[in-house]
Design a protein around this motif. Structure first.
Motif, PDB file in Angstrom:
ATOM      1  N   GLY A   1       0.737  -0.996   0.231  1.00 14.70           N
ATOM      2  CA  GLY A   1       0.253   0.079   0.316  1.00 14.70           C
ATOM      3  C   GLY A   1       0.876   1.252   0.380  1.00 14.70           C
ATOM      4  N   GLY A   2       1.857   1.414  -0.154  1.00 13.84           N
ATOM      5  CA  GLY A   2       2.773   2.399   0.086  1.00 13.84           C
ATOM      6  C   GLY A   2       4.404   2.712  -1.105  1.00 13.84           C
ATOM      7  N   LEU A   3       3.976   3.028  -1.440  1.00 16.43           N
ATOM      8  CA  LEU A   3       5.299   3.673  -2.365  1.00 16.43           C
ATOM      9  C   LEU A   3       6.849   2.798  -2.207  1.00 16.43           C
ATOM     10  CD1 LEU A   3       6.431   5.621  -4.849  1.00 16.43           C
ATOM     11  CD2 LEU A   3       6.592   7.254  -3.516  1.00 16.43           C
ATOM     12  N   THR A   4       7.379   1.715  -3.179  1.00 17.93           N
ATOM     13  CA  THR A   4       7.912   1.336  -3.081  1.00 17.93           C
ATOM     14  C   THR A   4       9.468   1.044  -3.940  1.00 17.93           C
ATOM     15  OG1 THR A   4       6.937  -0.667  -2.137  1.00 17.93           O
ATOM     16  CG2 THR A   4       9.163  -0.781  -2.843  1.00 17.93           C
ATOM     17  N   ILE A   5      10.746   1.705  -3.754  1.00 21.18           N
ATOM     18  CA  ILE A   5      11.502   2.183  -4.909  1.00 21.18           C
ATOM     19  C   ILE A   5      12.515   1.478  -4.897  1.00 21.18           C
ATOM     20  CG2 ILE A   5      13.447   3.756  -4.816  1.00 21.18           C
ATOM     21  CD1 ILE A   5      10.859   5.644  -4.466  1.00 21.18           C
ATOM     22  N   PRO A   6      12.076   0.548  -5.464  1.00 21.94           N
ATOM     23  CA  PRO A   6      13.532  -0.491  -5.855  1.00 21.94           C
ATOM     24  C   PRO A   6      14.738  -0.246  -6.303  1.00 21.94           C
ATOM     25  CG  PRO A   6      12.711   0.547  -8.531  1.00 21.94           C
ATOM     26  CD  PRO A   6      11.811   0.826  -6.865  1.00 21.94           C
ATOM     27  N   CYS A   7      15.739  -0.459  -5.151  1.00 24.93           N
ATOM     28  CA  CYS A   7      16.987  -0.352  -5.138  1.00 24.93           C
ATOM     29  C   CYS A   7      17.714  -0.121  -3.561  1.00 24.93           C
ATOM     30  CB  CYS A   7      17.271   1.370  -5.381  1.00 24.93           C
ATOM     31  SG  CYS A   7      17.164   2.447  -4.207  1.00 24.93           S
ATOM     32  N   THR A   8      18.861  -0.843  -3.626  1.00 24.92           N
ATOM     33  CA  THR A   8      18.836  -0.723  -2.334  1.00 24.92           C
ATOM     34  C   THR A   8      19.057   0.676  -1.376  1.00 24.92           C
ATOM     35  OG1 THR A   8      22.007  -0.239  -2.746  1.00 24.92           O
ATOM     36  CG2 THR A   8      21.138  -2.241  -3.250  1.00 24.92           C
ATOM     37  N   GLU A   9      19.632   0.408   0.070  1.00 21.83           N
ATOM     38  CA  GLU A   9      18.726   1.458   0.995  1.00 21.83           C
ATOM     39  C   GLU A   9      20.342   2.005   0.294  1.00 21.83           C
ATOM     40  OE1 GLU A   9      18.776   1.883   5.624  1.00 21.83           O
ATOM     41  OE2 GLU A   9      18.373  -0.120   4.528  1.00 21.83           O
ATOM     42  N   GLU A  10      21.526   1.713   0.487  1.00 23.28           N
ATOM     43  CA  GLU A  10      22.721   2.628   0.560  1.00 23.28           C
ATOM     44  C   GLU A  10      22.859   3.643  -0.600  1.00 23.28           C
ATOM     45  OE1 GLU A  10      26.523   1.520  -0.930  1.00 23.28           O
ATOM     46  OE2 GLU A  10      26.158   0.596   0.793  1.00 23.28           O
ATOM     47  N   THR A  11      22.171   2.874  -1.865  1.00 27.61           N
ATOM     48  CA  THR A  11      21.736   3.409  -3.013  1.00 27.61           C
ATOM     49  C   THR A  11      20.785   5.014  -2.790  1.00 27.61           C
ATOM     50  OG1 THR A  11      22.242   1.916  -4.163  1.00 27.61           O
ATOM     51  CG2 THR A  11      20.987   3.473  -5.762  1.00 27.61           C
ATOM     52  N   PHE A  12      19.544   4.893  -2.290  1.00 31.10           N
ATOM     53  CA  PHE A  12      18.547   5.469  -2.217  1.00 31.10           C
ATOM     54  C   PHE A  12      19.651   6.993  -1.230  1.00 31.10           C
ATOM     55  CE2 PHE A  12      15.626   7.042   0.420  1.00 31.10           C
ATOM     56  CZ  PHE A  12      14.218   7.288  -0.717  1.00 31.10           C
ATOM     57  N   ILE A  13      20.402   6.433   0.024  1.00 25.29           N
ATOM     58  CA  ILE A  13      20.367   7.198   0.628  1.00 25.29           C
ATOM     59  C   ILE A  13      21.240   8.047  -0.038  1.00 25.29           C
ATOM     60  CG2 ILE A  13      21.748   7.907   2.853  1.00 25.29           C
ATOM     61  CD1 ILE A  13      20.357   5.663   4.109  1.00 25.29           C
ATOM     62  N   ASP A  14      22.838   7.735  -1.055  1.00 24.14           N
ATOM     63  CA  ASP A  14      23.696   8.055  -1.493  1.00 24.14           C
ATOM     64  C   ASP A  14      23.238   9.235  -2.218  1.00 24.14           C
ATOM     65  OD1 ASP A  14      25.684   7.076  -0.192  1.00 24.14           O
ATOM     66  OD2 ASP A  14      25.609   5.057  -1.632  1.00 24.14           O
ATOM     67  N   LEU A  15      22.074   8.566  -2.764  1.00 20.78           N
ATOM     68  CA  LEU A  15      20.639   9.871  -4.062  1.00 20.78           C
ATOM     69  C   LEU A  15      20.241  10.678  -3.692  1.00 20.78           C
ATOM     70  CD1 LEU A  15      20.436   9.557  -6.803  1.00 20.78           C
ATOM     71  CD2 LEU A  15      18.301   8.433  -6.354  1.00 20.78           C
ATOM     72  N   THR A  16      20.286  10.270  -2.654  1.00 21.91           N
ATOM     73  CA  THR A  16      18.963  11.241  -1.647  1.00 21.91           C
ATOM     74  C   THR A  16      19.847  13.095  -0.829  1.00 21.91           C
ATOM     75  OG1 THR A  16      18.327  10.354  -0.276  1.00 21.91           O
ATOM     76  CG2 THR A  16      16.694  10.531  -2.084  1.00 21.91           C
ATOM     77  N   CYS A  17      20.973  12.246  -0.627  1.00 24.56           N
ATOM     78  CA  CYS A  17      22.086  12.942  -0.103  1.00 24.56           C
ATOM     79  C   CYS A  17      22.137  13.904  -0.995  1.00 24.56           C
ATOM     80  CB  CYS A  17      23.236  12.084   1.061  1.00 24.56           C
ATOM     81  SG  CYS A  17      22.089  11.678   2.249  1.00 24.56           S
ATOM     82  N   SER A  18      22.818  13.809  -2.290  1.00 26.54           N
ATOM     83  CA  SER A  18      23.233  14.573  -3.261  1.00 26.54           C
ATOM     84  C   SER A  18      22.192  15.343  -3.567  1.00 26.54           C
ATOM     85  CB  SER A  18      23.679  14.126  -4.218  1.00 26.54           C
ATOM     86  OG  SER A  18      22.507  13.245  -5.296  1.00 26.54           O
ATOM     87  N   PHE A  19      21.026  15.778  -2.958  1.00 26.57           N
ATOM     88  CA  PHE A  19      20.409  16.637  -3.605  1.00 26.57           C
ATOM     89  C   PHE A  19      20.304  17.441  -2.997  1.00 26.57           C
ATOM     90  CE2 PHE A  19      16.283  13.590  -4.127  1.00 26.57           C
ATOM     91  CZ  PHE A  19      17.269  13.020  -5.286  1.00 26.57           C
TER      92      PHE A  19
END
Length: 93
Positions: free
Chosen positions: A75-93
């Motif tokens: 029922g939620g938005l699921t992002i298909p990547c590793t947790e590490e990739t997600f954190i690296d990507l969002t911390c670069s914004f």
């Protein structure tokens, strides 16, 4: 001169300074939304709505649509990547 965007917060952990969730409370703060990230075990993160404007995050959303569609069992938005990739990507914004 630069600007600072708020960082993502792992909804499963409480931070000592300002916890987003108390025990048993699943309400997402105004101006944020919850996503589930991970390949095998999904962790819930609360991110600012402003991330929706970022092209890299939009790419993640497109991948999520391709992989999961809009009707996901959790029922939620699921992002298909590793947790590490997600954190690296969002911390670069």
């Amino acid at each position: 001169m630069g600007f600072h965007l708020p960082r993502i917060v792992n909804a499963n952990k409480q931070t000592p300074r300002r916890p987003l969730f108390s025990l048993g409370n699943t309400v997402v703060p105004k101006g944020h939304f919850a996503v589930y990230v991970g390949e095998t075990e999904k962790k819930r993160y609360v991110v600012p709505i402003s991330y929706l404007k970022h092209p890299s995050f939009q790419d993640l959303l497109s991948q999520a649509e391709e992989e999961f569609g809009f009707d996901h069992p959790t029922g939620g938005l699921t992002i298909p990547c590793t947790e590490e990739t997600f954190i690296d990507l969002t911390c670069s914004f």
